[in-house]
Write a protein that holds these residues in place. Structure first.
Motif, PDB file in Angstrom:
ATOM      1  N   ARG A   1      40.545   5.933  20.032  1.00  0.00           N
ATOM      2  CA  ARG A   1      40.951   4.648  19.432  1.00  0.00           C
ATOM      3  C   ARG A   1      41.090   3.570  20.489  1.00  0.00           C
ATOM      4  N   LEU A   2      41.650   3.943  21.628  1.00  0.00           N
ATOM      5  CA  LEU A   2      41.813   2.983  22.715  1.00  0.00           C
ATOM      6  C   LEU A   2      40.454   2.477  23.195  1.00  0.00           C
ATOM      7  N   ILE A   3      39.526   3.392  23.420  1.00  0.00           N
ATOM      8  CA  ILE A   3      38.199   2.990  23.886  1.00  0.00           C
ATOM      9  C   ILE A   3      37.494   2.151  22.831  1.00  0.00           C
ATOM     10  N   ALA A   4      37.593   2.529  21.566  1.00  0.00           N
ATOM     11  CA  ALA A   4      36.957   1.750  20.502  1.00  0.00           C
ATOM     12  C   ALA A   4      37.497   0.325  20.470  1.00  0.00           C
TER      13      ALA A   4
ATOM     14  N   VAL B   1      36.077  -1.523  23.451  1.00  0.00           N
ATOM     15  CA  VAL B   1      34.659  -1.853  23.263  1.00  0.00           C
ATOM     16  C   VAL B   1      34.539  -3.099  22.386  1.00  0.00           C
ATOM     17  N   ARG B   2      35.343  -3.164  21.326  1.00  0.00           N
ATOM     18  CA  ARG B   2      35.311  -4.363  20.486  1.00  0.00           C
ATOM     19  C   ARG B   2      35.729  -5.592  21.279  1.00  0.00           C
ATOM     20  N   ARG B   3      36.704  -5.418  22.149  1.00  0.00           N
ATOM     21  CA  ARG B   3      37.215  -6.548  22.939  1.00  0.00           C
ATOM     22  C   ARG B   3      36.225  -6.997  24.009  1.00  0.00           C
ATOM     23  N   PHE B   4      35.690  -6.026  24.769  1.00  0.00           N
ATOM     24  CA  PHE B   4      34.828  -6.352  25.902  1.00  0.00           C
ATOM     25  C   PHE B   4      33.336  -6.280  25.590  1.00  0.00           C
ATOM     26  N   GLY B   5      32.964  -5.556  24.540  1.00  0.00           N
ATOM     27  CA  GLY B   5      31.564  -5.427  24.177  1.00  0.00           C
ATOM     28  C   GLY B   5      30.769  -4.536  25.116  1.00  0.00           C
ATOM     29  N   ASP B   6      31.446  -3.699  25.883  1.00  0.00           N
ATOM     30  CA  ASP B   6      30.766  -2.853  26.867  1.00  0.00           C
ATOM     31  C   ASP B   6      31.519  -1.531  26.975  1.00  0.00           C
ATOM     32  N   ILE B   7      30.844  -0.434  26.658  1.00  0.00           N
ATOM     33  CA  ILE B   7      31.522   0.865  26.650  1.00  0.00           C
ATOM     34  C   ILE B   7      31.926   1.303  28.051  1.00  0.00           C
ATOM     35  N   ASP B   8      31.125   0.984  29.065  1.00  0.00           N
ATOM     36  CA  ASP B   8      31.474   1.376  30.431  1.00  0.00           C
ATOM     37  C   ASP B   8      32.775   0.708  30.875  1.00  0.00           C
TER      38      ASP B   8
ATOM     39  N   ALA C   1      35.053  -0.453  28.865  1.00  0.00           N
ATOM     40  CA  ALA C   1      36.106   0.080  28.010  1.00  0.00           C
ATOM     41  C   ALA C   1      36.610   1.421  28.532  1.00  0.00           C
ATOM     42  N   GLU C   2      35.693   2.328  28.903  1.00  0.00           N
ATOM     43  CA  GLU C   2      36.097   3.640  29.399  1.00  0.00           C
ATOM     44  C   GLU C   2      36.851   3.517  30.724  1.00  0.00           C
ATOM     45  N   GLU C   3      36.366   2.659  31.603  1.00  0.00           N
ATOM     46  CA  GLU C   3      37.036   2.472  32.888  1.00  0.00           C
ATOM     47  C   GLU C   3      38.437   1.893  32.693  1.00  0.00           C
ATOM     48  N   THR C   4      38.547   0.901  31.815  1.00  0.00           N
ATOM     49  CA  THR C   4      39.839   0.274  31.551  1.00  0.00           C
ATOM     50  C   THR C   4      40.804   1.263  30.912  1.00  0.00           C
ATOM     51  N   ALA C   5      40.324   2.062  29.984  1.00  0.00           N
ATOM     52  CA  ALA C   5      41.179   3.065  29.338  1.00  0.00           C
ATOM     53  C   ALA C   5      41.688   4.066  30.367  1.00  0.00           C
TER      54      ALA C   5
END
Length: 55
Positions: free
Chosen positions: A18-21, A24-31, A33-37
């Motif tokens: 849920r955090l990564i999802a 991803v919506r916020r930043f538009g980039d999964i990489d 998002a994963e790093e930030t999580a």
């Protein structure tokens, strides 16, 4: 100690997706998002003494 570790692992498994999802919506980039999580989880473990003992 194992109980606390299991609790941290359970919360991580339940919430990480849920955090990564959301990120991803916020930043538009999964990489990003994963790093930030990952960074957020590490920061939480470092700041909360009861979690630090469990890890």
């Amino acid at each position: 100690m194992q109980r606390e570790t299991a609790a941290v692992e359970r919360v991580f498994r339940e919430e990480c997706g849920r955090l990564i999802a959301s990120l991803v919506r916020r930043f538009g980039d999964i990489d990003i998002a994963e790093e930030t999580a990952g960074e957020a989880i590490v920061a939480a473990l470092e700041r909360r003494p009861e979690f630090r003992r469990a890890s």
